[in-house]
Design an enzyme around this catalytic site. Structure first.
Site, mmCIF file in Angstrom:
data_model
loop_
_atom_site.group_PDB
_atom_site.id
_atom_site.type_symbol
_atom_site.label_atom_id
_atom_site.label_comp_id
_atom_site.label_asym_id
_atom_site.label_seq_id
_atom_site.Cartn_x
_atom_site.Cartn_y
_atom_site.Cartn_z
ATOM 1 N N LYS A 227 -20.647 -47.203 -64.315
ATOM 2 C CA LYS A 227 -21.546 -46.014 -63.932
ATOM 3 C C LYS A 227 -21.512 -45.065 -65.176
ATOM 4 O O LYS A 227 -20.246 -44.639 -65.467
ATOM 5 C CB LYS A 227 -20.947 -45.742 -62.869
ATOM 6 C CG LYS A 227 -22.082 -44.714 -62.059
ATOM 7 C CD LYS A 227 -21.678 -44.123 -61.358
ATOM 8 C CE LYS A 227 -22.552 -45.350 -59.987
ATOM 9 N NZ LYS A 227 -23.163 -44.430 -58.183
ATOM 10 N N ASP B 12 -21.990 -39.043 -49.706
ATOM 11 C CA ASP B 12 -23.226 -39.767 -49.769
ATOM 12 C C ASP B 12 -23.584 -40.825 -48.710
ATOM 13 O O ASP B 12 -23.997 -41.784 -50.111
ATOM 14 C CB ASP B 12 -23.210 -39.987 -50.767
ATOM 15 C CG ASP B 12 -24.644 -39.912 -52.532
ATOM 16 O OD1 ASP B 12 -25.641 -39.600 -50.676
ATOM 17 O OD2 ASP B 12 -24.481 -40.091 -53.166
HETATM 18 N N1 LIG Z 1 -20.485 -51.592 -58.075
HETATM 19 C C1 LIG Z 1 -21.221 -52.508 -58.452
HETATM 20 N N2 LIG Z 1 -21.900 -53.968 -57.774
HETATM 21 C C2 LIG Z 1 -22.823 -54.304 -57.918
HETATM 22 N N3 LIG Z 1 -24.265 -53.064 -58.237
HETATM 23 C C3 LIG Z 1 -23.773 -52.297 -58.143
HETATM 24 C C4 LIG Z 1 -22.665 -51.357 -58.413
HETATM 25 N N4 LIG Z 1 -22.308 -50.220 -58.033
HETATM 26 C C5 LIG Z 1 -24.179 -50.138 -57.664
HETATM 27 N N5 LIG Z 1 -24.849 -50.878 -57.799
HETATM 28 C C6 LIG Z 1 -26.606 -51.099 -57.750
HETATM 29 O O1 LIG Z 1 -26.876 -49.618 -58.574
HETATM 30 C C7 LIG Z 1 -27.374 -48.906 -58.168
HETATM 31 C C8 LIG Z 1 -27.761 -47.783 -58.160
HETATM 32 O O2 LIG Z 1 -26.379 -47.511 -58.113
HETATM 33 P P1 LIG Z 1 -25.922 -45.973 -58.303
HETATM 34 O O3 LIG Z 1 -25.898 -45.253 -59.214
HETATM 35 O O4 LIG Z 1 -25.013 -45.647 -57.844
HETATM 36 O O5 LIG Z 1 -27.603 -45.460 -57.065
HETATM 37 P P2 LIG Z 1 -27.808 -45.338 -55.750
HETATM 38 O O6 LIG Z 1 -26.818 -45.303 -54.949
HETATM 39 O O7 LIG Z 1 -28.224 -43.627 -55.362
HETATM 40 O O8 LIG Z 1 -28.628 -46.741 -55.358
HETATM 41 C C9 LIG Z 1 -27.526 -49.395 -56.994
HETATM 42 O O9 LIG Z 1 -27.898 -49.053 -55.753
HETATM 43 C C10 LIG Z 1 -26.898 -50.838 -56.966
HETATM 44 O O10 LIG Z 1 -28.434 -51.657 -56.608
HETATM 45 MG MG LIG Z 2 -24.371 -45.343 -55.777
#
Ligand SMILES: Nc1ncnc2c1ncn2[C@@H]1O[C@H](COP(=O)(O)OP(=O)(O)O)[C@@H](O)[C@H]1O
Ligand SMILES: [Mg+2]
Ligand SMILES: *[C@@H]1O[C@H](CO)[C@@H](O)[C@H](O)[C@H]1NC(C)=O
Ligand SMILES: *[C@@H]1O[C@H](CO)[C@@H](O)[C@H](O)[C@H]1NC(C)=O
Ligand SMILES: *[C@@H]1O[C@H](CO)[C@@H](O)[C@H](O)[C@H]1NC(C)=O
Ligand SMILES: *[C@@H]1O[C@H](CO)[C@@H](O)[C@H](O)[C@H]1NC(C)=O
Length: 592
Positions: free
Chosen positions: A337, A432
């Site tokens: 991230k 959240d």
């Molecule tokens: N650890 C993870 N493994 C797989 N997919 C992930 C993971 N973290 C996030 N994602 C994917 O990335 C997207 C964006 O994540 P994030 O930046 O936390 O935004 P949000 O939670 O607001 O959707 C998530 O909706 C998910 O589909």
């Molecule tokens: Mg998220």
């Protein structure tokens, strides 16, 4: 890249010189820039588009969505459609006196349309369609004497159409369709030029334009009154708070500018137009921190992998940043991230908090394995969850989740959250909870993600303001008012999540909005009619009436408006366990 990795220990004179450049830059953000920063402060969440707006720039002219007059550097256009912006629209927007084009359509703005927009006297196009604006159409819009396009369709506006809009003599496109407007459409001035295509889908509009006689015979609509004053009161209170937070941010930035090591300042100036490149993030002195040997790789290996990441590896983006798929040579996959920094410098606080989050291990929580603190961004390394998010599983995939799977996901999410609230020290409020933060493993078992992150990033933005993170629709009423998160505001969001899983609909699904509700309002309405079972997704297979009733009862308690009336997550887990009869093939629900 050697030049970018210089730090504060460079020649003192040069350092002082550069600091003074930073400071003069900070002081010099133009008034229009300040207005946009204040506009951003009310936005609770977005797809990240506003992260690139940097208050230390001299003017906002290179910011995403912003256009300026090349000579005067005054903002003439603000265009941010389809960016998942959530929040009220700051009345400060009225201070952009040279604004000609405003396009905020297809977002999730809510609250009233600020009457201050009437001050943007050069405005030619106003696109606010497909949001959740409510209240009345401000009569001040009639002051926009050069307005050519007005589209406020697809909101939840009520009241009648103000007579003053007839004065918009330049108006060639008008759309107020699909709102809750009623009463006579003024047959006055420019308004005589429009036909029913501009007015379709309202509660009860009448007049020549829609070929419908008005009963009272009056051709003019009374101007808006009543509820709007209440709403405006709320707005004013808000903007007061915003003012404080803006000045605090500016103050904090000044301080940060002083502490900023100038290597990164130079780097940022040069790299400004290329915020996409991860390679630039990790060049120049990034370091990887791993939690208790969770990542069996050398820093060098990881950085090499990070440098190779690009847009193809993006798996999602949310309010705080972008998520990449990070595959190592041994076949292990992680989720990275990337959160762009709002300010520069080392952040001891951030590192300490991350140590805490990294130490939390639980079967129903997404494991944070390490992080990389570079000069431009924060890179967090998590376990990759192959099942994606619950949001996708519920709303974007064609195959439906079976009832048993849904129950199991609710149970897992409850246990993960209960662990954060009751078994962690210090206790952690998630802040959240929403379906995109419930991730699924290969067996569709739930893992709660992003815990503690909302708080972490709020503290980075400013230590004073409380920014309501999370998404509209999941937020408890007291949280919306005070911005103060507690365990009980999480419990409310969890209740909304349960309703989302049962109904297969997002909390602010159009079908609820049409009825004048969100998901909680709709549930409460069904309860008064004793029809609450109707909220269930008709496509869901295997629904068991007994467990459904129990889940509905849990959800109803969780979304009670009084925080003290809601159960704790511990209690929720107890109730859920008592009603669920695990099949022999199921895992035993062990909470540690
Ligand atoms: N650890 C993870 N493994 C797989 N997919 C992930 C993971 N973290 C996030 N994602 C994917 O990335 C997207 C964006 O994540 P994030 O930046 O936390 O935004 P949000 O939670 O607001 O959707 C998530 O909706 C998910 O589909
Ligand atoms: Mg998220
Ligand atoms: C709008 O204009 C009026 C009069 O010109 C002024 O009193 C008011 O403060 C302005 N509001 C904003 C938000 O600029
Ligand atoms: C704007 O409109 C309002 C109401 O329609 C009116 O009272 C006000 O005087 C107008 N302001 C300006 C600056 O024209
Ligand atoms: C309504 O007006 C538009 C132009 O504004 C025109 O294209 C359209 O054909 C009209 N529709 C009807 C039903 O008159
Ligand atoms: C107004 O918006 C509605 C709904 O989006 C659309 O059906 C209609 O054609 C639009 N009317 C005009 C005049 O653009």
């Amino acid at each position: 890249m050697g030049i970018f990795s210089m730090n504060c220990r460079g020649p003192l004179l040069l350092y002082i010189l550069l600091v003074s450049i930073v400071m003069s830059n900070t002081r010099a953000l133009s008034p229009d820039g300040e207005v946009l920063i204040s506009f951003r402060t009310t936005i609770l969440s977005s797809d990240g588009v506003l992260l690139q707006w940097r208050p230390e720039d001299p003017d906002p002219c290179a910011w995403k969505g912003v256009k300026c007059d090349p000579k005067t550097k005054r903002v003439i256009s603000l265009s941010l459609p389809y960016h998942k912006l959530i929040g009220p629209l700051s009345p400060d927007i009225g201070k952009l006196e040279h604004l000609q084009f405003l396009a905020l359509h297809n977002n999730n703005f809510y609250g009233t349309i600020p009457p201050e927009l009437g001050n943007c006297s050069e405005l030619r196009a106003l696109h606010l369609q497909a949001n959740y604006f409510s209240g009345f159409i401000p009569s001040e819009l009639g002051n926009l004497s050069v307005l050519e396009t007005l589209d406020i369709s697809g909101n939840t506006l009520s009241g009648s159409i103000p007579l003053s809009l007839g004065k918009l003599y330049k108006l060639s496109t008008l759309n107020v369709s699909t709102n809750f407007l009623h009463g006579p459409i003024p047959y006055d001035g420019v308004l005589v030029n429009f036909n029913e295509t501009s007015f379709v889908g309202n509660s009860d509009l009448c007049g020549k334009q829609v070929n419908k006689r008005c009963n009272d015979g009056g051709g003019s609509a009374s101007d808006s009154q009543g509820p709007i004053s209440e709403n405006q009161g709320g707005n004013k209170k808000n903007s007061g708070r915003l003012l404080i937070s803006t000045s605090a941010t500016v103050g904090a930035l000044l301080l940060v500018a002083l502490m900023c090591f100038w290597g990164c300042f130079l780097y940022k100036k040069l790299g400004k137009n290329d915020v996409k490149s991860l390679a630039m993030d990790v060049s120049g002195g990034a370091s990887i921190v791993m939690f208790h040997g969770d990542l069996p790789y050398s820093s060098k290996d990881i950085i090499k992998k990070l440098e190779a990441l690009n847009e193809e590896h993006i798996i999602g983006s949310g309010g705080f940043g972008t998520v990449y798929r990070l595959a190592m040579d041994d076949g292990c996959v992680f989720a990275l991230k990337r959160i762009l920094k709002m300010n520069d410098g080392f952040d001891r606080f951030f590192e300490r908090e991350l140590e805490i989050l990294g130490s939390i291990k639980h079967r129903y929580l997404v494991n944070l394995r390490g992080y990389c603190n570079s000069s431009t961004s924060k890179l967090l390394i998590y376990d990759f969850l192959p099942g994606g998010s619950l949001d996708e599983a519920l709303h974007e995939r064609s195959e439906q989740l079976h009832w048993d799977k849904r129950l199991n996901i609710i149970m897992g999410a409850a246990k993960g959250l209960a662990y954060l609230h009751h078994d962690c020290s210090p206790r952690i409020v998630h802040r959240d909870i929403k379906s995109s933060n419930i991730l699924l493993d290969g067996n569709l078992e739930a893992r709660v993600s992003d815990f503690g992150l909302a708080k972490l990033l709020e503290d980075e933005k400013s230590h004073i303001t409380t920014i309501v993170a999370g998404t509209f629709g999941y937020l408890a009423p007291e949280y919306m008012q005070s911005g103060r998160a507690t365990e009980k505001t999480d419990v409310y969001s969890f209740g909304v999540l349960v309703l989302e899983i049962l109904s297969g609909k997002r909390p602010t699904d159009a079908s609820f909005i049409e009825k004048g509700f969100n998901i909680v309002g709709w549930l409460n309405y069904l309860v008064t009619e004793n029809r609450q079972r109707e909220i269930v997704d008709p496509h869901c297979e295997g629904v068991q009436p007994e467990s459904l009733d129990a889940l509905l009862s849990v959800a109803i308690q969780c979304v009670l408006s009084g925080p003290e009336d809601r159960p704790t997550m511990h209690r929720v887990v107890q109730i859920l366990e008592s009603v669920m009869t695990p099949c022999p093939s199921d895992f035993s629900y062990d909470s540690s």
